[in-house]
Design an enzyme around this catalytic site. Sequence first.
Site, mmCIF file in Angstrom:
data_model
loop_
_atom_site.group_PDB
_atom_site.id
_atom_site.type_symbol
_atom_site.label_atom_id
_atom_site.label_comp_id
_atom_site.label_asym_id
_atom_site.label_seq_id
_atom_site.Cartn_x
_atom_site.Cartn_y
_atom_site.Cartn_z
ATOM 1 N N LYS A 70 0.831 -1.202 0.000
ATOM 2 C CA LYS A 70 0.000 0.000 0.000
ATOM 3 C C LYS A 70 0.871 1.259 0.000
ATOM 4 O O LYS A 70 1.935 1.289 0.633
ATOM 5 C CB LYS A 70 -0.906 -0.053 1.235
ATOM 6 C CG LYS A 70 -2.004 0.982 1.317
ATOM 7 C CD LYS A 70 -2.851 0.671 2.550
ATOM 8 C CE LYS A 70 -3.926 1.696 2.796
ATOM 9 N NZ LYS A 70 -4.707 1.348 4.016
ATOM 10 N N SER B 217 -10.064 -1.291 7.373
ATOM 11 C CA SER B 217 -9.493 -1.097 6.052
ATOM 12 C C SER B 217 -8.646 -2.222 5.520
ATOM 13 O O SER B 217 -8.112 -2.116 4.434
ATOM 14 C CB SER B 217 -8.718 0.207 5.988
ATOM 15 O OG SER B 217 -9.614 1.240 5.641
ATOM 16 N N SER C 242 -9.613 1.808 2.981
ATOM 17 C CA SER C 242 -8.454 2.521 2.458
ATOM 18 C C SER C 242 -7.485 1.590 1.755
ATOM 19 O O SER C 242 -6.730 2.012 0.898
ATOM 20 C CB SER C 242 -7.751 3.301 3.562
ATOM 21 O OG SER C 242 -6.976 2.481 4.376
#
Length: 559
Positions: free
Chosen positions: A139, A244, A220
């Site tokens: 990420k 998330s 997210s």
Amino acid sequence: MNAKDYGCLEECARTVPNRRRFLQHSLQTGAAVALYPAIAAGRVFACEPAQTRPRVASSDLEEITIRALQEKMQTGEATARSLVEQYLARIDSIDKHGPAINSIIEVNPDALAIADELDKERKQKKLCGPLHGIPVLIKDNIDTADRMATTAGSLALVGAKPPKDSFVVQRLRAAGAVILGKTNLSEWANIRSSHSTSGWSGRGGLTKNPYVLDRNACGSSSGSGAAVAANLCAIAIGTETDGSIVCPASANGIVGIKPTVGLVSRSGIIPISHTQDGAGPMARTVADAAILLGALTGVDADDSVTADSRGKSYTDYTRFLDTKGLQGAKIGVVRKYFGFNDAVDALMDTAIDAIKRAGATIVDPADIATIGKFDDPELTVFMYELKADLNGYLARLGPSAPVHTLKEVIEFNERNREREMPYFGQDLFLKAAAKGPLTEKEYVDALANNQQLSRKEGIDAVMDKFQLDALIAPTGNPAWDTDLVNGDHVTGGSSTAAAVAGYPNINVPVGEIFGLPVGISFFGRAWSEPVLIKFAYAFEQATKFRRAPKFLPRLELKS
């Protein structure tokens, strides 16, 4: 660190307190809107395949596991370089063209060179670890001290240079992983605005759900979830503050593990909340997630909370994979997290039957008495910790960084409103900026209240009462239509109790509703990852609910 990512308070209770209150009121009055009719005992709720979907070339990488990839490299059928080349080609054809799900914000320009070096080491019989040569995506809020950026999706951090790799990246490199690139995310892990659209960032644009392209990828860690689901990598790393990891895992039909806070270091990860942030595996199978989790653990001097993991962590969680792992287990059903969607409830009831058949005893209901009591205090904690933690992270980037404080980020967003805030603003950033230090009574009281209600009087209390080994609940609702005008449409979810407590949570696919994946969450006490992995694996192997995405442009339902 995520979150919104409260990354997902975002998601499933969302940082929007009034939205949660509306849901709670609806459930209490029996007026909750069920989006889909329940179909008794149905595992898959079908949609009308009425439109032409984008052409996606088949690949022998589809649904492939870490073990299968290692076998290919061991026999010489593949090399780390050939795997990277194949994944890069698939990223080009699926992520950037074709369905264009836009899950990857940047590919690693050094990926092929890293793969070449790992291939050389393999020939010399110098294997680094279980991930040797395995392509992984991370990420874009996780620091890499290389030619890739770390921006949390924000244009404000373009040009910033982290001083060193995050601990997570250090562990991945040590295990032999090839970092293939970085995934898009909800900007700033979804903590900027209470009206945001998950999966959108100023730098990366919008990530689409690979099952139905006009649906949201959730949370997210949306890019990591979508990329894994679409087979653009072997495995990925997500981060979670509240939901998330597990929400995008559910919405994208994959496995996600949100570890106990402290099991995996947060140093070098753009933060939201030091009491709830955590990084964890996202994979297509429980076995792959277990392999990845073992590679990530370790005590880190730069994250003091990881010292609590001594004697409680493992470098190999595959030892807990047991197809008969549910035999003799006692599982509690948190019914307070049901009721937001009839079809989800039907899938969960089918799952409960499967768990019983696998040999477990079910306690239903086994409700957490304090659910709903720590939602507003959770947001209070986030606002204080976001300001303190983000300012600390930005300060470590040094004087050459484009921004140095939350205040400067807010000012950047105002100056660049057309690019950074075309759809939603930064009300949560403004609220956080107005907070004082972590010594203020409001913060101290809210944190103590949260931990008492979610731990001793929450998860621990119900598990003690019924002598449970784990709890289960639906992870969330099927993916909603992405709506940049109004923001996310979350109708329910179960991530908050484990998130506030800092306890582990694992999502596993539990079926589909009109072609949209839905997940079941297994969660429990601190450091119970071995138990949860055992249960999740046994459930996965008994049900095999995971289905690869079809990249449908939209759902066309019968009227």
